[in-house]
Design a protein around this motif. Structure first.
Motif, PDB file in Angstrom:
ATOM      1  N   ARG A   1       0.831  -5.447  -0.622  1.00 19.95           N
ATOM      2  CA  ARG A   1       1.857  -4.402  -0.706  1.00 19.95           C
ATOM      3  C   ARG A   1       1.633  -3.517  -1.931  1.00 19.95           C
ATOM      4  O   ARG A   1       1.697  -2.284  -1.852  1.00 19.95           O
TER       5      ARG A   1
ATOM      6  N   CYS B   1      -1.386  -1.199  -1.607  1.00 20.41           N
ATOM      7  CA  CYS B   1      -1.091  -0.088  -0.699  1.00 20.41           C
ATOM      8  C   CYS B   1      -0.271   0.991  -1.390  1.00 20.41           C
ATOM      9  O   CYS B   1      -0.514   2.195  -1.197  1.00 20.41           O
ATOM     10  N   GLU B   2       0.694   0.594  -2.194  1.00 23.25           N
ATOM     11  CA  GLU B   2       1.498   1.569  -2.933  1.00 23.25           C
ATOM     12  C   GLU B   2       0.647   2.332  -3.931  1.00 23.25           C
ATOM     13  O   GLU B   2       0.793   3.554  -4.095  1.00 23.25           O
TER      14      GLU B   2
ATOM     15  N   ILE C   1       3.419  -3.462   6.312  1.00 23.23           N
ATOM     16  CA  ILE C   1       3.241  -3.104   4.900  1.00 23.23           C
ATOM     17  C   ILE C   1       2.709  -1.686   4.767  1.00 23.23           C
ATOM     18  O   ILE C   1       3.165  -0.907   3.917  1.00 23.23           O
TER      19      ILE C   1
ATOM     20  N   ASN D   1       5.594   0.695   5.681  1.00 30.66           N
ATOM     21  CA  ASN D   1       6.639   0.703   4.657  1.00 30.66           C
ATOM     22  C   ASN D   1       6.164   1.321   3.345  1.00 30.66           C
ATOM     23  O   ASN D   1       6.990   1.713   2.510  1.00 30.66           O
ATOM     24  N   SER D   2       4.851   1.414   3.164  1.00 32.51           N
ATOM     25  CA  SER D   2       4.299   2.070   1.983  1.00 32.51           C
ATOM     26  C   SER D   2       4.274   3.588   2.138  1.00 32.51           C
ATOM     27  O   SER D   2       3.939   4.300   1.187  1.00 32.51           O
TER      28      SER D   2
END
Length: 251
Positions: free
Chosen positions: A125, A128-129, A197, A200-201
């Motif tokens: 996560r 990815c951000e 993920i 949501n990123s």
């Protein structure tokens, strides 16, 4: 002893054995995964490119039209080999850093890609951000990982298989797999987990690929048939949407 991520490649014997396996002509990486990855990456003309877990930076030779290339890898042995491979190329460099500690510049790259490295990271996560923030609007994130069918089972023989028992599939988390004489730590995630993920990123997911083997890339019919039995790789092509930028202007 279990080896995590790039630490495995700091063992000289492991590193040499890996390099022999990785670049052999009939390697699944060469004849199955890389063609699928390059197809997803597409045209890189004039683009600034970041390669996460670059290894020996051999992918730079496939992306010569890119305006610039930066490779990042945590292994000192890999970085030394990468510097040798890039010595005759302009606008190409590598940095010795783990992916977790790399200082991602904001909105800097047109393309960020990663080849079979992200399943070694515990916190998918967060990476990815970081990648999302480091891409320019409209930029692409393309990556491959070992297919969850491969990473799922806690049991692994480390030998050449003729079949595969999928087990513990929904138990997301750490695995230790016998590989090239060592136990290497990786992290299992389901296809759904990867998808959620990424979404949501903030990414738009443009394509998902399981790298179906292409008969034209095989010299052995037996090997081609064997590689059609289970998927080895999972690939995603994602985009940082331009609309976010437009919305910020209107606000």
């Amino acid at each position: 002893m279990e080896l995590k991520g790039y630490a495995a490649y700091e063992d000289e014997l492991f590193f040499q054995n890996y390099m022999k396996r990785r670049h052999r002509k009939d390697s699944p990486n060469e004849i199955i995964e890389k063609p699928a990855l390059l197809k997803m990456i597409g045209d890189v003309s004039g683009k600034d490119v970041l390669d996460l877990g670059c290894g020996d930076a051999s992918m730079r030779r496939e992306l010569l039209q890119a305006a610039s290339y930066l490779g990042v890898d945590g292994s000192e042995n890999m970085i030394m080999r990468a510097e040798q491979n890039l010595s005759d190329l302009e606008n190409s460099e590598v940095i010795h850093s783990s992916l977790e500690s790399f200082p991602f510049p904001v909105e800097n790259y047109h393309l960020i890609f990663s080849q079979l490295a992200l399943h070694y990271l515990e916190d998918f996560r967060q990476i990815c951000e970081n990648i999302y923030n480091s891409l320019r609007f409209g930029g692409k994130f393309v990556f491959s990982v070992q297919h969850p069918v491969i990473t799922s089972a806690f049991k692994s023989s480390g030998t050449k298989r003729t079949d595969w028992i999928v087990d513990d599939y929904f138990q997301i988390g750490v695995r230790a797999e016998p590989w090239i004489g060592e136990k290497v730590v990786k992290y299992h995630r389901t296809v759904e987990e990867y998808f959620m993920i990424l979404r949501n990123s903030g990414f738009h997911i443009n394509e998902l690929c399981e790298a179906t083997p292409d008969r034209r890339n095989f010299t052995s019919e037996e090997e081609y048939e064997r590689r059609n039995r289970i998927p080895l790789f999972l690939l995603f092509s994602c985009e940082k949407p331009v609309c976010e930028y437009n919305m910020s202007i209107r606000g």
